[in-house]
Write an enzyme that holds these catalytic residues in place. Structure first.
Site, short mmCIF file in Angstrom:
data_model
loop_
_atom_site.label_atom_id
_atom_site.label_comp_id
_atom_site.label_asym_id
_atom_site.label_seq_id
_atom_site.Cartn_x
_atom_site.Cartn_y
_atom_site.Cartn_z
N CYS A 132 -18.08 9.93 -0.52
CA CYS A 132 -16.82 10.06 0.23
C CYS A 132 -16.74 11.39 0.96
O CYS A 132 -15.81 11.59 1.76
CB CYS A 132 -15.63 9.92 -0.71
SG CYS A 132 -15.51 8.30 -1.51
N CYS A 178 -12.88 7.04 -3.71
CA CYS A 178 -12.38 7.93 -4.75
C CYS A 178 -10.91 7.62 -4.99
O CYS A 178 -10.13 7.52 -4.03
CB CYS A 178 -12.57 9.39 -4.34
SG CYS A 178 -14.27 9.99 -4.51
N HIS A 234 -11.32 0.26 -13.55
CA HIS A 234 -11.25 -0.88 -12.64
C HIS A 234 -11.01 -2.13 -13.49
O HIS A 234 -11.81 -2.45 -14.37
CB HIS A 234 -12.54 -1.02 -11.83
CG HIS A 234 -12.44 -2.09 -10.77
ND1 HIS A 234 -11.98 -1.83 -9.49
CD2 HIS A 234 -12.70 -3.42 -10.82
CE1 HIS A 234 -11.98 -2.95 -8.80
NE2 HIS A 234 -12.40 -3.92 -9.58
N CYS A 235 -9.91 -2.82 -13.20
CA CYS A 235 -9.49 -3.94 -14.05
C CYS A 235 -9.87 -5.28 -13.42
O CYS A 235 -9.38 -5.61 -12.33
CB CYS A 235 -7.97 -3.88 -14.27
SG CYS A 235 -7.35 -5.21 -15.32
#
Length: 294
Positions: free
Chosen positions: A90, A107, A114-115
């Site tokens: 990034c 970012c 992370h679901c």
């Protein structure tokens, strides 16, 4: 199908059911469609700095370039070896508690995880919504299990004999209890994280400060930890409305006094004064290294 003979009982059952259902859907919707917040522009490399950094082959000079950029920013956490936290994908200096999500490819401020349940990255922008989603899902499953259980007992004792309804009641009770138990452990774990002011990532790997790793570096006490996520307006705590403190770039720390607290100071203070004085000797370029996440 199961029917309620008492009209008052039926109205109460349907009212509570629909309230929980609306809150469940609302919090799930907010968890999915609230996009992760990315770091602001001042954390990104300028074109000149990027050119200078990429054209430089000497690692020690690259470290010095990052140290110069970081001096202007209120960043306190470091890599495991004391270096500036930098994301080469990034091209930015990472704010405290910010991490790169390999799934979202960005970012994310105060990234938790992370679901896959919501197909979204859980971070500063939607962590409150995710917690409420777990809470209302838990209540939803508990309410279904509690209202169905008495009919399960009646079928078990032979008071009701409808075979097809018996299977439906059994299946509904099993699913509700199964999800309730699963959500109870997950929700309990996140309640513990909130009480300690930690993210899931920080629970597995303690944030590193100038003085070294400190798992309680952001722990301000139970009440203030709750306010970090839910805000000071208690009437908004149970509603999926954004009320978290700050903007996700700066977070209060135990080791800083109020005058040095980035969340309690405005951005102009950091932009004007942060250039003149770097906290805790972070200007020692020789002791800094570049973090490259994979």
């Amino acid at each position: 199908s199961v029917t309620l003979s008492n009209p008052v009982e039926k109205v109460a059952y349907l009212t509570i059911f629909h309230i929980l259902f609306v809150l469940f859907v609302w919090t799930y919707w907010k968890s999915i469609f609230t996009l992760p917040v990315q770091p602001g522009k001042k954390y990104h490399m300028s074109y000149a700095d990027k050119e200078r950094y990429e054209n430089e082959e000497r690692p020690e000079v690259q470290r010095q370039i990052l140290a110069e950029i970081a001096r202007k920013l209120p960043v306190y956490t470091r890599t495991g070896n004391g270096g500036i936290r930098f994301c080469d994908r990034c091209q930015l200096i990472k704010p405290d508690r910010c991490h790169h999500c390999s799934v979202c490819a960005v970012c994310v401020l105060k990234m938790d995880h992370h679901c896959p349940w919501v197909n979204n990255c859980i971070g500063f922008s939607n962590y409150k919504f995710f917690l409420l989603f777990l809470a209302y899902s838990l209540l939803y499953c508990l309410y279904i299990a509690a209202t169905v259980f008495k009919y399960f007992i009646k079928y078990w004792t032979g008071e009701l004999t409808n075979g097809r309804s018996k299977f439906h009641i059994l299946f509904l009770l099993f699913v509700a209890v199964m999800f309730f138990v699963s959500l109870l452990f997950l929700f309990g774990y996140h309640c513990w994280l909130v009480s300690r002011n930690r993210s899931t990532l920080e629970a597995f790997s303690a944030p590193v400060f100038q003085s070294g790793p400190d798992k309680n570096g952001f722990n301000l006490g139970f009440v203030k930890n709750l306010q970090q996520v839910f805000g000071e307006e208690k009437k908004l705590w149970l509603l999926p409305i954004a009320s978290s403190q700050g903007d996700g770039h700066f977070f209060p720390m135990r080791a800083l006094c109020e005058a040095q607290n980035p969340l309690l100071s405005n951005e102009e203070h950091w932009e004007d004064d942060g250039i003149d004085e770097e906290p805790h000797g972070a200007g020692e370029a020789s002791s800094l290294a570049i973090e490259r996440e994979t």
